[in-house]
Design an enzyme around this catalytic site. Structure first.
Site, PDB file in Angstrom:
ATOM      1  N   ALA A 134       0.831  -1.202   0.000  1.00 55.86           N
ATOM      2  CA  ALA A 134       0.000   0.000   0.000  1.00 55.86           C
ATOM      3  C   ALA A 134       0.864   1.250   0.000  1.00 55.86           C
ATOM      4  O   ALA A 134       0.558   2.232  -0.687  1.00 55.86           O
ATOM      5  CB  ALA A 134      -0.933  -0.019   1.210  1.00 55.86           C
ATOM      6  N   ASN A 135       1.959   1.236   0.759  1.00 56.92           N
ATOM      7  CA  ASN A 135       2.850   2.401   0.771  1.00 56.92           C
ATOM      8  C   ASN A 135       3.351   2.716  -0.641  1.00 56.92           C
ATOM      9  O   ASN A 135       3.342   3.865  -1.088  1.00 56.92           O
ATOM     10  CB  ASN A 135       4.072   2.129   1.658  1.00 56.92           C
ATOM     11  CG  ASN A 135       3.748   2.103   3.142  1.00 56.92           C
ATOM     12  OD1 ASN A 135       2.672   2.518   3.565  1.00 56.92           O
ATOM     13  ND2 ASN A 135       4.687   1.608   3.933  1.00 56.92           N
ATOM     14  N   THR A 170      20.782  -3.784  -9.711  1.00 57.99           N
ATOM     15  CA  THR A 170      21.271  -4.746  -8.725  1.00 57.99           C
ATOM     16  C   THR A 170      20.938  -4.163  -7.372  1.00 57.99           C
ATOM     17  O   THR A 170      20.847  -2.945  -7.217  1.00 57.99           O
ATOM     18  CB  THR A 170      22.792  -4.960  -8.823  1.00 57.99           C
ATOM     19  OG1 THR A 170      23.410  -3.736  -8.433  1.00 57.99           O
ATOM     20  CG2 THR A 170      23.218  -5.353 -10.203  1.00 57.99           C
ATOM     21  N   ASP A 198       9.877   2.185   0.517  1.00 57.40           N
ATOM     22  CA  ASP A 198       8.605   2.061  -0.207  1.00 57.40           C
ATOM     23  C   ASP A 198       8.324   3.312  -1.030  1.00 57.40           C
ATOM     24  O   ASP A 198       7.774   3.228  -2.135  1.00 57.40           O
ATOM     25  CB  ASP A 198       7.460   1.814   0.781  1.00 57.40           C
ATOM     26  CG  ASP A 198       7.628   0.521   1.553  1.00 57.40           C
ATOM     27  OD1 ASP A 198       8.307  -0.386   1.042  1.00 57.40           O
ATOM     28  OD2 ASP A 198       7.082   0.426   2.667  1.00 57.40           O
ATOM     29  N   SER A 258      10.658  11.854   2.320  1.00 55.58           N
ATOM     30  CA  SER A 258       9.857  11.064   3.267  1.00 55.58           C
ATOM     31  C   SER A 258      10.574  10.828   4.593  1.00 55.58           C
ATOM     32  O   SER A 258       9.932  10.615   5.612  1.00 55.58           O
ATOM     33  CB  SER A 258       9.469   9.726   2.638  1.00 55.58           C
ATOM     34  OG  SER A 258      10.552   8.808   2.697  1.00 55.58           O
ATOM     35  N   ALA A 271      10.036  13.350   7.931  1.00 50.60           N
ATOM     36  CA  ALA A 271       8.873  13.374   8.826  1.00 50.60           C
ATOM     37  C   ALA A 271       8.543  11.955   9.257  1.00 50.60           C
ATOM     38  O   ALA A 271       8.867  10.988   8.560  1.00 50.60           O
ATOM     39  CB  ALA A 271       7.669  14.006   8.119  1.00 50.60           C
ATOM     40  N   GLY A 279       6.455   8.537  10.173  1.00 50.24           N
ATOM     41  CA  GLY A 279       5.411   7.776   9.493  1.00 50.24           C
ATOM     42  C   GLY A 279       5.818   7.363   8.099  1.00 50.24           C
ATOM     43  O   GLY A 279       6.885   7.753   7.599  1.00 50.24           O
TER      44      GLY A 279
HETATM   45  O1  RIB Z   1       8.315  -0.611   4.788  1.00 53.92           O
HETATM   46  C1  RIB Z   1       7.629  -0.041   5.865  1.00 53.92           C
HETATM   47  C2  RIB Z   1       6.409  -0.844   6.189  1.00 53.92           C
HETATM   48  O2  RIB Z   1       6.818  -2.119   6.599  1.00 53.92           O
HETATM   49  C3  RIB Z   1       5.560  -0.303   7.309  1.00 53.92           C
HETATM   50  O3  RIB Z   1       4.535   0.543   6.845  1.00 53.92           O
HETATM   51  C4  RIB Z   1       5.024  -1.539   7.984  1.00 53.92           C
HETATM   52  O4  RIB Z   1       3.638  -1.689   7.803  1.00 53.92           O
HETATM   53  C5  RIB Z   1       5.809  -2.688   7.369  1.00 53.92           C
HETATM   54  O5  RIB Z   1       5.036  -3.446   6.508  1.00 53.92           O
HETATM   55 NA    NA Z   2       8.985   9.023   7.013  1.00 53.68          NA
END
Ligand code: RIB
Ligand code: NA
Length: 284
Positions: A43-44, A203, A231, A263, A266, A268
């Site tokens: 999802a990220n 790689t 992500d 990213s 901050a 989260g």
């Molecule tokens: O890569 C970070 C993610 O890894 C977090 O959002 C957590 O949910 C884990 O899946």
């Molecule tokens: Na962050």
């Protein structure tokens, strides 16, 4: 519908505690911050690709619970198609308990829950969308067999596939046109792309190098909030692959780096991911 980027992967609710240090076994310590965030590698990555302005669909399973309902709303808020998001009563929405210390280091426990119930029958519905997509992104927070099936479907629809998977034993992905050398441990998420032969030249080492450089040069104050940055990088790389098919891979990685570097400034994961409007025009 047709989507440029399709993510077949995970969704987790992140329960994040900030503490001076990580607790030892049997120890209770006081923390100084707590928040709940939308996370999960799949999802990220999808959210980052969508925020840069590409048409995305998420293929995943969440629980029929409060966290699952909220997550579906989160996809909608980010303009991501929920056509292939399913809810189950058999398991809870995936959860990640995350502890971050004052140095920005973290420890994470993942309970994948509903993610592990994403199965082959859901993928059958998705098959036409895989054929129309420019990029398929996978990780290893769902059943490996399902990831493999998604890759195989994408390949059989005429694409090239080249997974670069986190901590993945190469045997998990015995696809003939996959560059197995790219499958060694990569510390920042994972991706699978097709219709892009050049991606097989990535790689794990070169990608993680580029990434680390950008974190150190662009964070000038505060502690790097590094979890989830990989992500952001992968989501951005998927965006560039979909929308700039002739751009050299090095340039895509350089730009994706700059996105991910924002990213880490901050706390989260998705909460810290930039949108197109907040980024310098030279990235587009
Ligand atoms: O890569 C970070 C993610 O890894 C977090 O959002 C957590 O949910 C884990 O899946
Ligand atoms: Na962050």
């Amino acid at each position: 519908g047709t989507y440029e980027v399709v993510v077949v992967g995970s969704c987790m609710t992140d329960l994040v505690s900030q503490a001076p240090r990580l607790p030892k076994a049997g120890e209770t310590i006081h923390g100084h911050g707590f928040f709940i965030g939308f996370g999960g590698k799949g999802a990220n990555q999808c959210v980052q690709a969508a925020r840069l302005g590409t048409k995305t669909a998420m293929v995943c399973k969440v629980g029929k619970d409060f966290f699952g309902d909220n997550y579906i709303q989160n996809f909608k808020n980010n303009g991501i198609s929920t056509e292939f998001v399913r809810q189950t009563e058999q398991a809870a929405t995936g959860a990640a308990t995350i502890i971050v210390n004052d140095e920005g280091e973290n420890a994470i426990v993942i309970v994948a829950g509903a993610n592990l119930l994403l199965g082959e029958e859901e993928l059958q519905w998705v098959e036409p969308a895989l054929g129309g997509a420019k990029v398929l992104v996978c990780q290893l927070e769902i059943e490996p067999d399902v990831t493999l099936l998604a890759l195989r479907m994408a390949r059989d629809r005429g694409g090239e596939s080249a997974p670069v998977a986190q901590q993945s034993p190469p045997a998990v992905f015995p696809l003939p046109n996959v560059d197995v050398s790219a499958l060694s441990a990569l510390h920042m998420g994972s991706l699978a792309m097709y219709k892009s032969h050049r991606v097989t030249h990535i790689t794990s080492q070169s990608v993680s190098c580029v990434f680390i450089q950008s974190v150190s040069s662009e964070v000038t104050h505060g502690i790097a909030q590094s979890y989830g940055a990989g992500d952001s990088f992968i989501g951005a790389l998927a965006f560039y692959t979909a929308q700039y098919p002739t751009m050299p891979l090095e340039e895509m990685a350089r730009r994706a780096n700059q996105v991910a570097a924002i990213s880490v400034q901050a706390a989260g994961t998705q909460a810290s991911y930039p949108s197109r409007g907040g980024l310098p025009p030279h990235l587009f």
